[in-house]
Design an enzyme around this catalytic site. Structure first.
Site, short mmCIF file in Angstrom:
data_model
loop_
_atom_site.label_atom_id
_atom_site.label_comp_id
_atom_site.label_asym_id
_atom_site.label_seq_id
_atom_site.Cartn_x
_atom_site.Cartn_y
_atom_site.Cartn_z
N GLY A 161 -40.95 -40.45 -5.32
CA GLY A 161 -40.45 -39.59 -3.63
C GLY A 161 -40.17 -41.13 -3.47
N ALA A 183 -14.25 -40.17 -11.84
CA ALA A 183 -13.39 -40.78 -11.69
C ALA A 183 -12.80 -41.94 -12.36
CB ALA A 183 -13.87 -41.59 -10.09
N SER A 196 -35.83 -45.94 -2.78
CA SER A 196 -34.69 -46.21 -4.23
C SER A 196 -34.08 -44.89 -2.72
CB SER A 196 -34.38 -45.94 -5.25
OG SER A 196 -34.89 -44.89 -5.89
N SER A 250 -23.41 -37.74 -6.93
CA SER A 250 -23.91 -35.79 -6.38
C SER A 250 -25.23 -36.38 -5.91
CB SER A 250 -23.26 -35.07 -7.25
OG SER A 250 -24.01 -35.27 -8.32
N SER A 268 -31.62 -39.18 -8.45
CA SER A 268 -31.86 -38.90 -8.04
C SER A 268 -32.83 -37.21 -8.64
CB SER A 268 -31.01 -38.15 -6.62
OG SER A 268 -30.52 -38.86 -5.98
N LYS A 319 -19.18 -36.76 -12.39
CA LYS A 319 -18.50 -36.70 -13.43
C LYS A 319 -18.99 -35.50 -14.82
CE LYS A 319 -19.99 -39.84 -17.02
NZ LYS A 319 -20.09 -41.00 -17.34
N ARG A 371 -43.54 -54.26 -11.15
CA ARG A 371 -43.35 -53.22 -12.19
C ARG A 371 -42.80 -53.83 -14.06
NH1 ARG A 371 -39.22 -48.32 -10.42
NH2 ARG A 371 -41.43 -47.26 -9.34
N ASP A 415 -20.31 -46.19 -13.97
CA ASP A 415 -18.93 -46.34 -13.39
C ASP A 415 -18.45 -46.36 -12.92
OD1 ASP A 415 -18.96 -44.16 -16.53
OD2 ASP A 415 -18.03 -42.84 -15.61
N GLU A 473 -27.91 -46.66 -5.81
CA GLU A 473 -27.61 -47.51 -6.75
C GLU A 473 -26.58 -48.07 -7.53
OE1 GLU A 473 -30.01 -45.80 -9.97
OE2 GLU A 473 -29.67 -47.62 -11.64
C1 SIN Z 1 -41.69 -43.67 -10.89
O1 SIN Z 1 -41.78 -41.65 -10.48
O2 SIN Z 1 -42.55 -43.67 -11.42
C2 SIN Z 1 -39.86 -43.43 -10.48
C3 SIN Z 1 -39.46 -44.19 -9.05
C4 SIN Z 1 -39.01 -44.65 -9.11
O3 SIN Z 1 -38.58 -45.24 -9.65
O4 SIN Z 1 -38.88 -45.87 -7.69
#
Ligand code: SIN
Length: 525
Positions: free
Chosen positions: A48, A153, A366, A12, A42, A34, A269, A206, A350
């Site tokens: 953003g 599920a 994402s 969802s 999300s 779930k 990152r 899952d 994802e």
């Molecule tokens: C964040 O706001 O640092 C995460 C955003 C992301 O994972 O793209």
């Protein structure tokens, strides 16, 4: 209880709701989730949506940033589709009321995040982007879409031709059997396999386990991204402190307020997370210095609330942070229309592995993926319509006893120690020896599992896929570091570790056509 519908969506988040909005205009849609509708990654997304929306920026720069952050482990055509189609779609959505923060002249405010060469992050409500977008999508949802929350599920159903035709679920009303022409998995990632995570505890992978059990091809499970800035109180992660905070000027400092990244606070990152991890391993504390950000509370209301709830005063301008699991680049192999290796089974968001994130996702790509590929997948399903379907369920003959499993807390601890930012093959090997075999898990009889047993069982499957893949890739690429192979190795360029039909193989391509349309029966024979 049997429910017959046109399309079944599992999950969802934004990918699920984006698809439901389009599909609901043509079909009856059942959506199962779930937990509550507010419990998705999300919904929690602060940063953003990354998209090219100005003349100074360019598609080619966004593609370049995506490839560089992901260390070139991508499906290039899907990256191009994501960035190009995504920019067009976002432009249309902006014209149709997508709620983003704007300057007084009406132009969207564009933020900066790690590894982006331009300010191109659209956000809403300061740091409440996901929440605003979910409410925007929920408001438009057609009445043909039924939401079934607190329903997990537990098994995908295949017919005698090997096509996906539905799923069993377990919820407050007991077990349900959904039969549908198209089945979409949009159930998010697996960050909650770790004890230090930005994810909700329900993000246990899952969807990947369900697809694997049904025989679908899975890839890139070695690539778990660690976010450098989770709010850290007394050694525990309490939630995310968005990268947008560094985009607004914050820097990493130690307890003496000395800069840690020496001007590279917005590096990809894996670099920032690794640097902080090593500092903390050496016993040092790590902070974000936010003292230079004016009107912090107004710009970042969610983070302010998170800090206040956890007793962190923002007066002295320091937020204690530590890295934690954040986003799984791997998942169910799907093309840019969501099609998996099992006919009529789709994966998006994802949970899917389309090769757009490479070995390390670029910040805020994402939500772009969820919106863009959710849209493309839904349109292709509309185009296909409702084909004649054989609804004879192929029976699952698993009769094995449940092997002994770790508790959820034990497994999360082990995952952090074994498959964290720095990885030692000996530890991974020993972890795998303590785990049941995949074969034993595949043949386990699970008809009478309760919700907790099913979740734990699926977590073990996902953990093994991650450990096997991490052991197999003898190089360091993207999100994590292997101590015995600390550099990228050309031999591993464009090599994908794929699990399918109960086997693992290393291939030069993410997709193979015979496999994309292969049958999923072998696993149960
Ligand atoms: C964040 O706001 O640092 C995460 C955003 C992301 O994972 O793209």
């Amino acid at each position: 209880m049997y429910v017959k519908t046109d399309v079944l969506i599992i999950g969802s988040g934004i990918a699920a709701l984006q698809a439901a909005n389009i599909l609901g205009q043509h079909f009856h849609v059942q959506l199962v989730t779930k937990s509550s509708i507010e419990t998705s990654s999300s919904y929690r997304a602060q940063g953003g949506i990354a998209a090219v929306t100005t003349r100074t920026d360019h598609i080619k720069y966004h593609i370049h940033d995506t490839l560089r952050a992901g260390e070139y482990h991508h499906t290039l055509s899907n990256v191009e589709t994501l960035i190009k189609d995504g920019a067009k779609l976002i432009d249309e959505l902006l014209q149709h009321g997508l709620p983003v923060d704007r300057h007084s002249n009406g132009e969207p405010i564009l933020g900066l995040e790690g590894a982006h060469s331009f300010n191109r992050i659209l956000h809403a409500g300061g740091d409440q982007t996901g929440k605003y977008f979910i409410h925007h999508l929920l408001k438009k949802l057609p009445s043909t879409v039924t939401i079934n929350d607190y329903e997990a599920a537990t098994e995908l159903l295949l017919n005698t031709n090997g096509e996906c035709i539905g799923a069993f679920t377990l919820g407050n009303q007991g077990q349900k059997c959904y039969l549908a022409h198209h089945i979409i998995i949009a159930s998010g990632g697996a960050g909650a396999l770790y004890n230090c995570t930005s994810n909700f505890p329900t993000n246990t992978g899952d969807g990947i386990a369900l697809a694997y059990l049904a025989g679908a091809a899975i890839s890139d499970m070695e690539f778990m991204q660690f976010h450098p800035t989770l709010l850290c109180c007394n050694g525990e992660a309490k939630g995310l402190v968005s990268e947008a905070v560094r985009g607004a000027g914050a820097i990493f400092v130690d307890a003496k307020r000395q800069p840690i990244m020496k001007g590279h606070d917005l590096a990809p990152r894996h670099i920032t997370a690794y640097t902080l991890f090593m500092k903390r391993l050496a016993g040092e504390e790590t902070f974000l210095d936010i003292s230079m950000i004016e009107k912090f509370e107004e710009k970042f209301p969610t983070i302010t609330k998170l800090c206040v709830e956890n007793g962190i005063s923002l007066q002295d301008g320091l937020i204690p942070v530590a890295p934690g699991s954040h986003f799984l680049m791997g998942g169910i192999i799907a093309d840019s229309l969501g099609q998996t290796s099992i006919p009529s089974l789709y994966a998006v968001g994802e949970v899917a592995c389309t090769g757009v994130h490479g070995a390390n996702r670029l910040a805020s790509n994402s939500l772009l993926e969820a919106i863009t590929f959710g849209h493309r997948m839904a349109q292709s399903i509309v185009h296909k319509g409702l084909p004649q379907q054989n609804f004879i369920i192929k029976q699952n003959k698993c009769e094995g006893a449940m092997p002994s499993l770790f508790t959820k807390a034990q497994l999360q601890q082990k995952m952090m120690e074994t498959l964290g930012i720095v990885r030692d093959p000996l530890t991974i090997h020993s972890f795998l020896q303590q785990m049941p075999s995949l074969q034993a898990l595949l043949s386990t009889k699970r008809e009478n599992f309760n919700h907790q047993q099913m979740e734990l069982y699926m977590m073990h499957i996902v953990a093994i896929l991650m450990a096997e893949a991490a052991l197999t890739r003898t190089e360091t690429r993207g999100a994590h570091i292997r101590i015995d192979y600390p550099s990228m190795d050309e031999i591993w360029a464009n090599r994908w570790i794929i699990f399918s039909q109960g086997h693992m193989e290393v291939r030069n391509f993410l997709y193979e056509h015979h496999q994309i349309r292969g049958n999923a029966e072998a696993i149960f024979q």
